[in-house]
Structures are given as structure tokens and as C-alpha cells.
Design a protein around this motif. Sequence first.
Motif, short mmCIF file in Angstrom:
data_model
loop_
_atom_site.label_atom_id
_atom_site.label_comp_id
_atom_site.label_asym_id
_atom_site.label_seq_id
_atom_site.Cartn_x
_atom_site.Cartn_y
_atom_site.Cartn_z
N ARG A 1 0.91 -1.18 0.02
CA ARG A 1 0.25 -0.17 0.06
C ARG A 1 0.80 1.16 -0.03
NH1 ARG A 1 -2.78 -2.83 4.24
NH2 ARG A 1 -1.59 -1.34 5.74
N LEU A 2 1.75 1.17 0.70
CA LEU A 2 2.71 2.34 0.76
C LEU A 2 3.47 2.68 -0.50
CD1 LEU A 2 4.44 4.37 2.44
CD2 LEU A 2 6.12 2.55 3.04
N GLU A 3 3.98 1.56 -1.27
CA GLU A 3 4.58 1.84 -2.58
C GLU A 3 3.48 2.19 -3.32
OE1 GLU A 3 6.02 -1.27 -6.13
OE2 GLU A 3 5.97 -1.95 -3.96
N ALA A 4 2.34 1.63 -3.44
CA ALA A 4 1.44 2.29 -4.25
C ALA A 4 0.97 3.84 -4.32
CB ALA A 4 -0.14 1.53 -4.25
N VAL A 5 0.63 4.08 -2.79
CA VAL A 5 0.41 5.62 -2.52
C VAL A 5 1.57 6.52 -2.96
CG1 VAL A 5 -0.02 7.23 -0.55
CG2 VAL A 5 -1.25 5.07 -0.96
N ALA A 6 2.78 6.12 -2.62
CA ALA A 6 3.98 7.08 -2.88
C ALA A 6 4.18 7.35 -4.28
CB ALA A 6 5.34 6.27 -2.28
N ILE A 7 3.85 6.35 -5.06
CA ILE A 7 4.24 6.44 -6.59
C ILE A 7 3.13 6.99 -7.19
CG2 ILE A 7 4.21 5.06 -8.72
CD1 ILE A 7 5.73 2.84 -7.33
N GLU A 8 1.60 7.05 -6.65
CA GLU A 8 0.74 7.70 -7.30
C GLU A 8 0.77 9.23 -6.84
OE1 GLU A 8 -4.28 7.88 -6.84
OE2 GLU A 8 -3.21 6.30 -5.75
N THR A 9 1.14 9.56 -5.58
CA THR A 9 1.26 10.76 -4.81
C THR A 9 2.31 11.61 -5.68
OG1 THR A 9 0.13 10.14 -3.07
CG2 THR A 9 1.31 12.10 -2.87
N CYS A 10 3.56 10.76 -5.52
CA CYS A 10 4.87 11.72 -5.94
C CYS A 10 5.52 11.34 -7.49
CB CYS A 10 5.90 11.31 -4.88
SG CYS A 10 5.15 11.87 -3.23
N GLY A 11 4.98 10.00 -7.81
CA GLY A 11 5.39 9.54 -9.14
C GLY A 11 7.08 9.63 -9.18
N ASN A 12 7.58 9.04 -10.43
CA ASN A 12 9.09 8.95 -10.83
C ASN A 12 9.93 8.06 -9.60
OD1 ASN A 12 8.82 10.97 -12.71
ND2 ASN A 12 8.87 12.66 -11.38
N PRO A 13 9.22 6.76 -9.63
CA PRO A 13 10.09 5.93 -8.79
C PRO A 13 11.33 5.55 -9.70
CG PRO A 13 8.42 4.75 -9.83
CD PRO A 13 7.89 6.06 -10.17
N LYS A 14 12.31 5.27 -8.58
CA LYS A 14 13.66 4.78 -9.29
C LYS A 14 13.92 3.38 -8.67
CE LYS A 14 15.61 9.16 -10.75
NZ LYS A 14 14.66 9.87 -10.43
N TYR A 15 14.43 2.41 -9.29
CA TYR A 15 14.58 1.01 -8.95
C TYR A 15 16.03 0.69 -8.97
CZ TYR A 15 9.58 0.78 -9.96
OH TYR A 15 8.38 0.79 -9.86
N ASN A 16 16.62 0.05 -7.74
CA ASN A 16 17.90 -0.30 -7.56
C ASN A 16 17.99 -1.60 -6.91
OD1 ASN A 16 19.98 1.94 -8.64
ND2 ASN A 16 18.43 3.04 -7.65
N PRO A 17 18.92 -2.18 -6.83
CA PRO A 17 19.41 -3.55 -6.19
C PRO A 17 19.44 -2.79 -4.69
CG PRO A 17 20.72 -3.73 -7.84
CD PRO A 17 20.13 -2.25 -8.05
N GLY A 18 19.04 -3.55 -3.48
CA GLY A 18 19.15 -2.96 -2.32
C GLY A 18 19.58 -4.26 -1.32
N GLY A 19 19.76 -3.58 -0.03
CA GLY A 19 20.18 -4.73 1.09
C GLY A 19 21.47 -4.24 1.44
N SER A 20 21.89 -4.20 2.62
CA SER A 20 23.18 -3.38 3.28
C SER A 20 24.29 -4.21 2.47
CB SER A 20 23.03 -3.77 4.55
OG SER A 20 24.29 -3.10 5.19
#
Length: 378
Positions: free
Chosen positions: A62-81
Motif C-alpha cells: 500500500r505504501l509503495e502504491a500511494v507513494a508512486i501515485e502521489t509523488c511519481g518517478n520511482p527509481k529502482y535499484n538493487p538493495g540490501g546492506s
Amino acid sequence: MFNPKVISDSIVSSCDRCPRLIAFGNVLLDISVELRDDSNILQDFDLKEDDQREIPADKLARLEAVAIETCGNPKYNPGGSALNTCRILRALGEKNVMFCGAVGADENGKILLQILKDNSLCTCIQTLPEHSTGTCVCLISGDKRSLNANIGASLHFKKEFVMSRWCQDKIGHCKSAAHDFNEDVRVFYIEGYFIPEKFAICQYIYENYCKGTANLFVTNLNATYILQNFTKQMKCLIEQADLVFGNLTEFVTLAKIYECDSVDDLSKSLIRKYLKLNREKIIIATDASRCVRFYHGNGSAFYAETYQVPIVPQKAVVDTTGAGDSFVAGFLYKYLNGEAPTLLDCVRYASKVAGKVIRQVGCNLPSSLPASPLVSPI
């Protein structure tokens, strides 16, 4: 001071079939979103501006969907410390590094594995069809970031997989450095986030690859909630480790756990218990853009030093996600490749690497950074 040997690309360890650095950690697909000034997402989801936490998969979706809908322009990267650290090490020019972790048999898992392959990063990945690949939603507000993750398949990474012949062959069985401290050491790095449900793997790695050898056992505190919720396990790793990374907030929390009055007292206590021949225990506490406090010693010998971090202009800071991970990468790269580096040399280089990474979105070095066969001129 410590004096690792200068190592060329053609001499990667005491056995050229074995990775010089093997890291264990959670695999995540980072989805970074820059928050608008008028956004109420943090308040609506009861999140903090500069924090990290694990949340249920449905809430994260839900957080992902709202953030993208509200702010747009998501960027995708590999993650994990630990994966971030491995990727930065690889970008700096360290060829013989390997990452171990788990993904799901889903689209996100395929995307991550392809990115890692494109980056020429050696991996030992377990695919778990019954679980989804871990995801982290990074909400960015200036130099603050709220990291919200569900580690998915990473939680179910199996000790049996690590013990399998396939994984063991990739890690390598070389122990030629076991009793000769003039040999090139191997580094086994375990992130703090890896601890939940997988402490048995951590102990297996320590007992089989580091205990009684010249190989380095390295860990990262990563988050206060890990220290508070998995105190016994983290204390065990911290006391066994030759090198411990963390930020000041995490070390303050750890000092309270050990009932020490200060981080200085905590470090002195941990170093007093460390009695390995010809080696110092190293403890490094970062404090964002302010300073790095580092401690080292063995038994009764104890040293404390401070390094003032160079100022990065506020307008140049894009994303502090992974700043600590890139600091670890810079430190270990200098440690493994520098010509008789001091601790200060390693800390200084690590700070420069982190200073470059926070100017990018995600944990990445600038694409224009020149490659170097030894230590890149950051």
C-alpha cells in the motif's frame, strides 16, 4: 596500524579460485521515491523522517502504491546492506567479491539477478519459489530517508544451502592463510539485518571459515531495532568480529545494552576481550556528516581517534540511502588494496566514497568515476 599486502588484479588471494570477500545479507529491490513538500505519506503511515524498519508485506504494498501515485518517478535499484557494499566494491574495481543471499522465483527476483549479472558481481543465490523477493520502499526528503522493507525470501535463506557442495565450492575451501599472517586474508562480512532467523548460518560461517584463521570476520550493526530485538545474537557476532561498523546512534544503543556509560567505554570493553595474535579489533562509528570515531587495539592496548568528515554542500546531497554501506565498501577496498594503509587512510577513503554516493539516487557511484586496478582516485 595494519599492513595488508599490495595485491594486483592477477593475485586475488592466497588461492585465486577463492573470493577475497564473501558477504551474506538480505536481497532487496529498492524503490526510491522523492517526497513532495506537501506530502503527508509519512504521517499517514505512521513513519519517521529518518528511520528504518521492517513492515508487513501488505502495508508495504500500500505504501509503495500511494507513494508512486502521489509523488511519481520511482527509481529502482538493487538493495540490501551487504549487497550495496558488494556493488560499490565491484564498482571501485574489486573483482573478486561474492554476495550470498536469497530471492523469490518472481519478476523482481529476475530483475535483480539480471542487474547483478550486468554489474559482473559474483553471486551465490538461493531461489525460493514459495516466497516473494524482498522489497524496500525508500522515501526521500532532502538528506533524510525513511527505509521501509519486507525482506521476503531473504528471511528463509537456508543453512543447508550454504552447506551444499555447490555453495561451498563457490565460497572456496582455501585455508592456506590459516596460520600465516603474512598471507593475504579473506574477509567474511555479515550484515546485522541478516541475523533474524539466520543466526545459525552466521555461526557456521564463523566456525568454519574464520575461527582460528587469519581470515577477517566483519559485521555491521545496521539498525537499533536489530540490536534491541536480537540482543543475544548481535552481542555474539560483535564479540567475535574483528571489525565492527555502525553509526553513532546504533553504538549508543549498544553501549546501553552493555551497561556502558559511553561509546568510548563500550569500545574499550570489547577490545579488552579481544586477544588475537598479531591483530587488532577495529570498531568504527560514523556520525553522518559530522565525524567518524574509530577505535582499535588488542587486550590492554586501546586507541581512539576521530576524523572530521569533509563537508558535502547540502544542495549536492540527493539521497543518503546506502551511505553507510558505501562507507564500508570504501574502507574494505582500501584495507584490501592499499599499500600499508593506516586506519585513518581507510576511514578517509571510505568517507570520500560515501560522499560520492550520496550525490546519486540509490546506492551507486557516479558512472563517470574512473576505474583503477588498485585504489581508485575518488
